[in-house]
Motif scaffolding. Structure first.
Motif, short mmCIF file in Angstrom:
data_model
loop_
_atom_site.label_atom_id
_atom_site.label_comp_id
_atom_site.label_asym_id
_atom_site.label_seq_id
_atom_site.Cartn_x
_atom_site.Cartn_y
_atom_site.Cartn_z
N MET A 1 0.85 -1.18 0.00
CA MET A 1 0.00 0.00 0.00
C MET A 1 0.89 1.24 0.00
N PRO A 2 0.66 2.18 -0.90
CA PRO A 2 1.50 3.38 -0.96
C PRO A 2 1.29 4.28 0.25
N ASN A 3 2.32 5.04 0.57
CA ASN A 3 2.25 6.00 1.67
C ASN A 3 1.35 7.14 1.24
N ARG A 4 0.22 7.32 1.88
CA ARG A 4 -0.74 8.34 1.48
C ARG A 4 -0.22 9.76 1.66
N LYS A 5 0.79 9.94 2.47
CA LYS A 5 1.37 11.26 2.67
C LYS A 5 2.47 11.55 1.66
N GLY A 6 2.77 10.59 0.82
CA GLY A 6 3.80 10.79 -0.19
C GLY A 6 5.15 10.31 0.32
N ASN A 7 6.02 10.08 -0.60
CA ASN A 7 7.36 9.65 -0.27
C ASN A 7 8.32 10.81 -0.51
N PRO A 8 9.19 11.12 0.45
CA PRO A 8 10.09 12.27 0.32
C PRO A 8 10.92 12.23 -0.97
N GLN A 9 11.32 11.05 -1.41
CA GLN A 9 12.15 10.97 -2.61
C GLN A 9 11.41 11.41 -3.86
N ASN A 10 10.10 11.52 -3.80
CA ASN A 10 9.32 11.96 -4.95
C ASN A 10 9.17 13.47 -5.02
N PHE A 11 9.74 14.21 -4.07
CA PHE A 11 9.48 15.64 -3.99
C PHE A 11 10.75 16.49 -3.92
N ASP A 12 11.84 16.08 -4.50
CA ASP A 12 13.09 16.84 -4.41
C ASP A 12 13.37 17.23 -2.97
N ASN A 13 13.05 16.34 -2.06
CA ASN A 13 13.20 16.59 -0.64
C ASN A 13 14.28 15.65 -0.11
N PRO A 14 15.16 16.14 0.76
CA PRO A 14 16.15 15.22 1.32
C PRO A 14 15.46 14.00 1.92
N PRO A 15 15.97 12.79 1.64
CA PRO A 15 15.31 11.56 2.11
C PRO A 15 15.13 11.49 3.62
N SER A 16 15.94 12.23 4.38
CA SER A 16 15.84 12.15 5.83
C SER A 16 14.68 12.97 6.39
N LYS A 17 14.04 13.77 5.54
CA LYS A 17 12.96 14.62 6.03
C LYS A 17 11.64 14.21 5.39
N GLU A 18 10.70 13.79 6.20
CA GLU A 18 9.39 13.39 5.69
C GLU A 18 8.48 14.59 5.61
#
Length: 61
Positions: A1-18
């Motif tokens: 089941m996908p993460n409904r809040k989104g995955n940080p790697q999909n948003f040009d966001n550092p992976p350590s920050k959700e």
């Protein structure tokens, strides 16, 4: 089941920050329309806020 809040790697966001928090603010109708025209409105807003915070931080130092 996908993460409904989104995955940080999909948003040009550092992976350590959700991306778990929401921010709400008032804007003019014209601002809202221009934001919605962007390819990725949410990322556009995140980038704009981060840029403003970085500039403010740089001026305070």
């Amino acid at each position: 089941m996908p993460n409904r809040k989104g995955n940080p790697q999909n948003f040009d966001n550092p992976p350590s920050k959700e991306l778990t928090e929401n921010v709400t603010f008032r804007a003019t109708k014209e601002m809202k329309e221009e934001i919605q025209k962007q390819d990725n409105p949410a990322q556009f807003c995140r980038d704009a806020v981060q840029k403003a915070l970085d500039e403010k931080k740089g001026k305070q130092q």
